[in-house]
Motif scaffolding. Structure first.
Motif, PDB file in Angstrom:
ATOM      1  N   GLN A 248      25.084  29.673  32.258  1.00 59.53           N
ATOM      2  CA  GLN A 248      24.061  30.589  33.109  1.00 59.53           C
ATOM      3  C   GLN A 248      24.815  30.973  34.245  1.00 59.53           C
ATOM      4  N   ILE A 249      24.710  32.255  34.276  1.00 57.77           N
ATOM      5  CA  ILE A 249      25.499  33.080  35.350  1.00 57.77           C
ATOM      6  C   ILE A 249      24.870  33.013  36.546  1.00 57.77           C
ATOM      7  N   LYS A 250      25.370  32.614  37.633  1.00 55.15           N
ATOM      8  CA  LYS A 250      25.036  33.410  39.140  1.00 55.15           C
ATOM      9  C   LYS A 250      25.541  34.472  39.575  1.00 55.15           C
ATOM     10  N   SER A 251      24.880  35.347  40.422  1.00 57.08           N
ATOM     11  CA  SER A 251      25.318  36.459  40.791  1.00 57.08           C
ATOM     12  C   SER A 251      24.961  36.986  42.105  1.00 57.08           C
ATOM     13  N   TYR A 252      25.999  37.072  42.986  1.00 60.10           N
ATOM     14  CA  TYR A 252      25.376  37.309  44.486  1.00 60.10           C
ATOM     15  C   TYR A 252      26.574  38.032  45.119  1.00 60.10           C
ATOM     16  N   TYR A 253      26.409  38.586  46.389  1.00 61.67           N
ATOM     17  CA  TYR A 253      27.415  39.363  46.961  1.00 61.67           C
ATOM     18  C   TYR A 253      28.261  38.379  47.719  1.00 61.67           C
ATOM     19  N   TRP A 254      29.535  38.811  47.749  1.00 60.00           N
ATOM     20  CA  TRP A 254      30.557  38.251  48.332  1.00 60.00           C
ATOM     21  C   TRP A 254      30.470  38.274  49.664  1.00 60.00           C
ATOM     22  N   ASP A 255      30.853  37.086  50.432  1.00 63.67           N
ATOM     23  CA  ASP A 255      30.398  37.212  51.851  1.00 63.67           C
ATOM     24  C   ASP A 255      31.589  37.329  52.917  1.00 63.67           C
ATOM     25  N   GLY A 256      32.678  37.990  52.247  1.00 62.61           N
ATOM     26  CA  GLY A 256      33.796  38.557  53.107  1.00 62.61           C
ATOM     27  C   GLY A 256      34.826  37.387  53.426  1.00 62.61           C
ATOM     28  N   THR A 257      34.433  36.253  53.206  1.00 63.04           N
ATOM     29  CA  THR A 257      35.447  35.344  53.848  1.00 63.04           C
ATOM     30  C   THR A 257      35.833  34.224  52.831  1.00 63.04           C
ATOM     31  N   THR A 258      34.931  33.847  51.941  1.00 60.48           N
ATOM     32  CA  THR A 258      35.073  32.795  50.729  1.00 60.48           C
ATOM     33  C   THR A 258      36.595  33.111  49.797  1.00 60.48           C
ATOM     34  N   ASP A 259      37.464  32.294  49.806  1.00 61.81           N
ATOM     35  CA  ASP A 259      38.488  32.446  48.975  1.00 61.81           C
ATOM     36  C   ASP A 259      38.370  31.551  47.815  1.00 61.81           C
ATOM     37  N   PHE A 260      38.377  32.165  46.553  1.00 61.31           N
ATOM     38  CA  PHE A 260      37.919  31.480  45.285  1.00 61.31           C
ATOM     39  C   PHE A 260      39.100  31.065  44.407  1.00 61.31           C
ATOM     40  N   THR A 261      40.298  31.390  45.272  1.00 61.34           N
ATOM     41  CA  THR A 261      41.697  30.875  44.666  1.00 61.34           C
ATOM     42  C   THR A 261      41.756  29.532  44.554  1.00 61.34           C
ATOM     43  N   VAL A 262      42.005  28.674  43.640  1.00 60.56           N
ATOM     44  CA  VAL A 262      42.264  27.403  43.299  1.00 60.56           C
ATOM     45  C   VAL A 262      43.709  27.112  43.277  1.00 60.56           C
ATOM     46  N   LYS A 263      44.460  26.574  44.388  1.00 53.63           N
ATOM     47  CA  LYS A 263      45.866  26.242  44.339  1.00 53.63           C
ATOM     48  C   LYS A 263      46.315  25.023  43.675  1.00 53.63           C
ATOM     49  N   GLU A 264      47.199  25.199  42.915  1.00 53.52           N
ATOM     50  CA  GLU A 264      47.816  23.719  42.279  1.00 53.52           C
ATOM     51  C   GLU A 264      48.072  22.733  43.188  1.00 53.52           C
TER      52      GLU A 264
END
Length: 346
Positions: A248-264
């Motif tokens: 199930q998908i969640k859909s919302y506006y980006w807050d301008g600060t959250t970084d979704f990059t997952v570093k190794e």
């Protein structure tokens, strides 16, 4: 002037203290834009309530989630829905309209719901400000902008072009679009996902400007930047709560600060580099490509290297120019050529 300045500073400090005291106190006289809903079926969803109650006005946005303020109440012991909920509007006028229009109306053909103005009461004897849900400044800005954007479209036109002089919110976050293993099993998965998603969004919402999949994010995050804020809003309506590949998908506006990059993780990166180093050491290298050191040792396995500039006698190892080492080994510094470029995995 000095006395007047001191009095002014004292008044400013007093106002600041009173403002802080008021903020940390329970206030039941403030603006109330919530409605209370009862008679809901056990399988009612936030997406269903959003669609139903949006008929009477723009819903308020939660700064912490950048999604509509809708709360489905559940039994604390069992976790099962209790059949009631609360919904928050952006304007007080919408509350009265919702009561007039939706109270006693049908959520579904066989489901009649009751709607009334929500009444809030203080739990316990005293209000504890420490329990107040904290929000970020970025979240508050996004929530305010989303509400203003939706209100502008509702009040001025139906095309979604009102208020675009200020830019609007154009970046949407979609969660649940994939699992990281999808990328491991199929090298073309990312390209295919972007193409399929882009074609559907362009046909139903508006042209995307950029689609980015964060392939290592366990929440399956894809960010879509649209050319217009209207298209972004339509995307949220289209994708929220939708099922995609049994997720199930969640859909919302980006807050301008959250970084979704997952570093190794550091340990994982070290293991990967060690494995690559072991792989390199296991490779067989042609004799003519092996590095040789002149002027040292008398090993039987040592082969003579190329002639050394400056000449000299033959050393015990069979390499010309032994002795004092002579000039630099120019043959070692020559470019090996494009065919011998070292490949390193990133």
């Amino acid at each position: 002037a000095g006395a007047g300045g001191a009095i002014g500073d004292a008044e400013a400090k007093k106002r600041k203290r009173n403002k802080k005291k008021k903020k940390n106190a329970w206030n039941d006289k403030g603006k109330n834009t919530w409605v209370y809903v009862s008679g809901l079926p056990s399988d009612a969803t936030e997406a269903e309530l959003k669609e139903h109650f949006s008929k009477c006005g723009v819903l308020a946005i939660d700064p912490n989630t950048t999604r509509e303020k809708i709360k489905l109440y559940r039994d604390k012991a069992t976790g099962e829905p209790k059949g009631d909920a609360s919904v928050c509007y952006a304007k007080e006028e919408s509350v009265e309209l919702a009561i007039q229009v939706l109270d006693g109306g049908q959520l579904r053909p066989d489901v009649v719901v009751a709607v009334k103005k929500a009444e809030w009461s203080l739990k316990g004897k005293e209000f504890d400000p420490a329990k107040r849900q904290r929000t970020t400044e970025a979240g508050r800005r996004v929530a305010k902008a989303a509400e203003a954007q939706a209100l502008a479209w509702n009040e001025n036109d139906d095309s979604g072009t009102a208020g675009l002089r200020k830019g609007g919110l154009k970046i949407v976050v979609l969660e649940g679009m994939f699992v990281p293993k999808d990328f491991e099993g199929d090298p073309d998965f990312g390209e295919g996902l972007s193409q399929e998603l882009g074609e559907e969004l362009e046909a139903k919402c508006g042209e995307p400007d950029k689609i980015t999949a964060f392939e290592k994010n366990p929440r399956g995050v894809v960010i879509v930047k649209f050319k217009t804020s209207f298209a972004a809003s339509e995307c949220i309506k289209l994708m929220e709560g939708r099922w995609f590949a049994e997720r199930q998908i969640k859909s919302y506006y980006w807050d301008g600060t959250t970084d979704f990059t997952v570093k190794e993780a550091e340990s994982v990166e070290e293991e990967r580099l060690d494995n690559f180093g072991d792989w390199v050491e296991e490779q067989e290298i042609e004799p003519e490509l092996m590095m040789r050191v002149e002027g040292g040792g008398d090993s039987e396995d040592e082969e003579p290297g190329p002639p050394k500039a400056g000449g000299g006698g033959e050393s015990e190892s069979g390499v010309e120019g032994g002795g004092d080492g002579g000039e630099d080994d120019g043959w070692l510094n020559e470019d090996a050529g494009d065919e011998f470029e070292l490949q390193v995995e990133e």
